[in-house]
Design an enzyme around this catalytic site. Structure first.
Site, short mmCIF file in Angstrom:
data_model
loop_
_atom_site.label_atom_id
_atom_site.label_comp_id
_atom_site.label_asym_id
_atom_site.label_seq_id
_atom_site.Cartn_x
_atom_site.Cartn_y
_atom_site.Cartn_z
CG ASN A 152 -0.45 0.06 2.49
OD1 ASN A 152 0.71 -0.31 2.70
ND2 ASN A 152 -1.21 0.55 3.44
N GLY A 228 2.50 -5.16 7.62
CA GLY A 228 1.46 -5.91 6.92
C GLY A 228 0.34 -6.25 7.87
N GLY A 233 1.90 -10.76 10.88
CA GLY A 233 2.87 -10.30 11.89
C GLY A 233 3.02 -11.29 13.03
CD GLU A 463 8.30 0.99 10.38
OE1 GLU A 463 9.34 0.48 9.95
OE2 GLU A 463 7.22 0.94 9.79
P1 NAP Z 1 0.34 -8.93 4.19
O1 NAP Z 1 -0.54 -9.80 3.36
O2 NAP Z 1 0.53 -9.28 5.62
O3 NAP Z 1 1.74 -8.90 3.41
C1 NAP Z 1 2.79 -8.06 3.81
C2 NAP Z 1 4.11 -8.65 3.34
O4 NAP Z 1 4.35 -9.86 4.03
C3 NAP Z 1 4.13 -9.00 1.85
O5 NAP Z 1 5.41 -8.77 1.33
C4 NAP Z 1 3.81 -10.49 1.87
O6 NAP Z 1 4.27 -11.18 0.73
C5 NAP Z 1 4.59 -10.91 3.10
N1 NAP Z 1 4.15 -12.17 3.71
C6 NAP Z 1 2.94 -12.76 3.63
N2 NAP Z 1 2.92 -13.90 4.35
C7 NAP Z 1 4.17 -14.04 4.89
C8 NAP Z 1 4.78 -15.02 5.72
N3 NAP Z 1 4.14 -16.07 6.17
N4 NAP Z 1 6.08 -14.82 6.10
C9 NAP Z 1 6.77 -13.74 5.68
N5 NAP Z 1 6.23 -12.80 4.86
C10 NAP Z 1 4.94 -12.94 4.49
O7 NAP Z 1 -0.16 -7.42 4.16
P2 NAP Z 1 -0.56 -6.51 2.91
O8 NAP Z 1 -1.88 -6.94 2.37
O9 NAP Z 1 0.60 -6.41 1.97
O10 NAP Z 1 -0.70 -5.07 3.60
C11 NAP Z 1 -1.89 -4.60 4.18
C12 NAP Z 1 -1.79 -4.60 5.70
O11 NAP Z 1 -0.65 -3.84 6.10
C13 NAP Z 1 -2.97 -3.95 6.37
O12 NAP Z 1 -3.34 -4.71 7.50
C14 NAP Z 1 -2.43 -2.60 6.82
O13 NAP Z 1 -3.08 -2.01 7.92
C15 NAP Z 1 -1.02 -2.96 7.15
N6 NAP Z 1 -0.16 -1.78 7.15
C16 NAP Z 1 0.28 -1.31 8.35
C17 NAP Z 1 1.09 -0.17 8.40
C18 NAP Z 1 1.61 0.35 9.71
O14 NAP Z 1 2.56 1.09 9.69
N7 NAP Z 1 1.02 -0.02 10.84
C19 NAP Z 1 1.42 0.49 7.21
C20 NAP Z 1 0.92 -0.02 6.00
C21 NAP Z 1 0.14 -1.16 5.97
P3 NAP Z 1 3.27 -11.47 -0.51
O15 NAP Z 1 2.86 -10.15 -1.04
O16 NAP Z 1 4.14 -12.24 -1.43
O17 NAP Z 1 2.13 -12.27 0.06
#
Ligand code: NAP
Length: 499
Positions: A152, A228, A233, A463
């Site tokens: 995002n 993510g 997490g 961060e």
């Molecule tokens: P995500 O599905 O958790 O994926 C994030 C990253 O983790 C991607 O690179 C993903 O790879 C990787 N990943 C997935 N499963 C994994 C595993 N088992 N082990 C290691 N890495 C793994 O999240 P997203 O859909 O990209 O992002 C949206 C989320 O991020 C939302 O919940 C949002 O609130 C959160 N977010 C939080 C912040 C903050 O600062 N608090 C900022 C931005 C976004 P793949 O893409 O290859 O699956």
């Protein structure tokens, strides 16, 4: 036209060992293939970690001000390529161009800020309790850092993780989200061109299960910085615990804007449109709950419906577009399932359906959606939907408002609109979130203050700002005794009360 991209390992652009690839497509038009990328696996991660490990001694011994000079050069180069990178981001990730420019600008800001830290990187000096003894604490680099990022903020988030890691003297292996690998690879190309030495940054594209897990479990990776979903997490944190890694998690949010009865409604409406529907609601800080004083609830909802009804959905590269696509069709399905839940829990005011008219049929679009008259404990007011959906919850008293604000499992951002200075300060004290805004929406964090949240939004780290240095460096306390004799701390001193 699609391009072929490669991993960066030890300064070389290489394919996955297996030769496998995957594609990234534009969410605004699935026929538009952005590129082919290595579908990497553990062997590629091993090679990247080894390259980072080999690059560590020279990079960590380079004086921090010199590392800072390289980051200044990187910041200038990113600024020169801001438009190109922003357009690539809009094409690959979907956010409208103005917001993509903001995303790239955030990385530039952090690069400049962290470059300056190369000349500060303050430690602590304190008086020793013994005579003729000097006491200080200094920051030391840790080693190889593993960075896993979401789609995002495909440039800002890699930037705000990499630049503090690098200025502290660490080397890195970074994995982008599989939906936005082109943004990452182009960003890293610019970093390499800016003078980051070979092996200091390594990029490995591929899935979370293959590449992400391999980074998290690698014994030579000392630190994991992840942004993510909360569920991802938790899994990463559990796996990383086996090798006692330091882990920073930045996770989900369910951020409220509270609108008090004395608020300036014009300002509120502008801010809600920006906070709830910017980036199609796919910001971790997006306002997805609107807690509105009951005395103005109906007027607010009616005016918001008018504003939302005028929003133009479309390709973010078009000037006329207000709201771009969501990231992919899985996201459309997830948002639609919440819209179905919302119909049972609250009153649908506008939207509620995927958008498939005309050119929108080629992409992943969802209508900007408002639910009203919801309860604070409704699922649509509690769970992260991550789409252009805002839920209005009427509130009657301050105590009830605080309870609802704090009733969700997340704690990232919160906002209050009021002209009452007492309430403004109470919101800062009482809303349990890592970011708090007054008379401003839930988004708009700047590069030099800590960023992060409470409860299930993370695991207590922050961060950017100085806080990021604490995560990416190891404290070493140093004592230099120049008395020339044995001085035993806590033993050879006399506490004043003892005489
Ligand atoms: P995500 O599905 O958790 O994926 C994030 C990253 O983790 C991607 O690179 C993903 O790879 C990787 N990943 C997935 N499963 C994994 C595993 N088992 N082990 C290691 N890495 C793994 O999240 P997203 O859909 O990209 O992002 C949206 C989320 O991020 C939302 O919940 C949002 O609130 C959160 N977010 C939080 C912040 C903050 O600062 N608090 C900022 C931005 C976004 P793949 O893409 O290859 O699956």
């Amino acid at each position: 036209m699609s391009d072929t991209y490669r991993n960066l390992i030890g300064g070389e652009w290489v394919d996955a060992r297996s030769g496998a690839t995957f594609t990234s497509v534009s969410p605004a038009n699935h026929d538009d293939v952005v590129g082919d990328f290595p579908a990497s696996g553990p062997a590629d991660v091993d090679a990247a970690v080894e390259a980072a490990r080999r690059a560590f001694p020279a990079w960590s011994l380079m004086p921090a001000p010199k590392r800072g000079e390289i980051l200044f050069r990187v910041a200038r180069l990113l600024a020169e390529h801001k438009e190109e990178l922003s357009r690539l981001m809009t094409r690959e990730m979907g956010k409208v161009l103005t917001e993509a420019r903001g995303d790239v600008q955030e990385a530039i800001d952090v690069a400049y800020y962290m470059a300056g830290e190369g000349r500060r990187m303050f430690g602590q000096t304190v008086p020793s309790e013994m005579p003729d003894k000097f006491a200080m604490a200094i920051r030391r680099p840790i080693g190889v850092v593993g960075i896993i990022t979401p789609w995002n903020f495909p440039v800002a988030i890699p930037g705000w993780k990499l630049f503090p890691a690098l200025i502290c003297g660490n080397t890195a292996v970074i994995k982008p989200a599989s939906d936005t690998p082109a943004c990452m690879v182009r960003f890293i190309e610019l970093l390499a061109e800016g003078g980051i030495p070979d092996g200091v940054i390594n990029v490995v594209t591929g899935s979370g299960g293959e590449v992400g897990n391999a980074i998290v479990e690698h014994p030579d990776v000392r630190v994991i910085s992840f942004t993510g979903h909360t569920e991802t997490g938790v899994e990463i944190s559990t796996r990383a615990a086996k090798t006692l890694k330091r882990v920073s998690l930045e996770l989900g949010g369910k951020n409220p804007i509270v609108v008090w009865e004395d608020a300036d409604l014009d300002l509120v409406l502008d801010s809600v449109i920006w906070s709830a529907f910017g980036t199609s609601g796919q910001r971790c800080t997006a306002a997805s709950r609107l807690l509105v004083h009951r005395s103005i609830h109906d007027e607010f909802v009616s005016r918001l419906r008018d504003r939302v009804g005028r929003l133009v959905l479309g390709d973010g590269l078009e000037d006329t577009t207000d709201v771009g696509p969501v990231i992919n069709d899985r996201a459309v399905e997830k948002i639609a399932s919440y819209a179905a839940i919302g119909r049972d829990e609250a009153e649908l005011v506008i939207g509620g359906e995927p958008a498939r008219e005309g050119a929108l049929a080629k992409g992943s679009f969802f209508q900007p959606t408002i639910f009203a008259n919801a309860r604070g404990d409704a699922r649509i007011a509690q769970e992260e939907i991550f789409g252009p959906v805002a839920t209005v919850v009427p509130v009657d008293s301050w105590e009830q408002t605080v309870e609802i604000v704090n009733s969700v499992k997340y704690g990232l951002s919160s906002s209050l609109f009021t002209r009452d200075i007492n309430l403004a300060f109470r919101s800062i004290r009482d809303f349990d979130t890592g970011l708090g805004y007054v008379n401003h929406g839930t988004i708009g964090a700047e590069a030099h203050l800590p960023f992060g949240g409470t409860k299930a939004t993370g695991n207590g780290h922050r961060e950017v700002g100085q806080a990021a240095l604490d995560f990416f460096s190891e404290w070493k306390s140093v004592y230099i005794d120049y008395s020339g004799k044995l001085q035993r701390a806590q033993i050879d001193t006399t506490f004043v009360d003892e005489g």
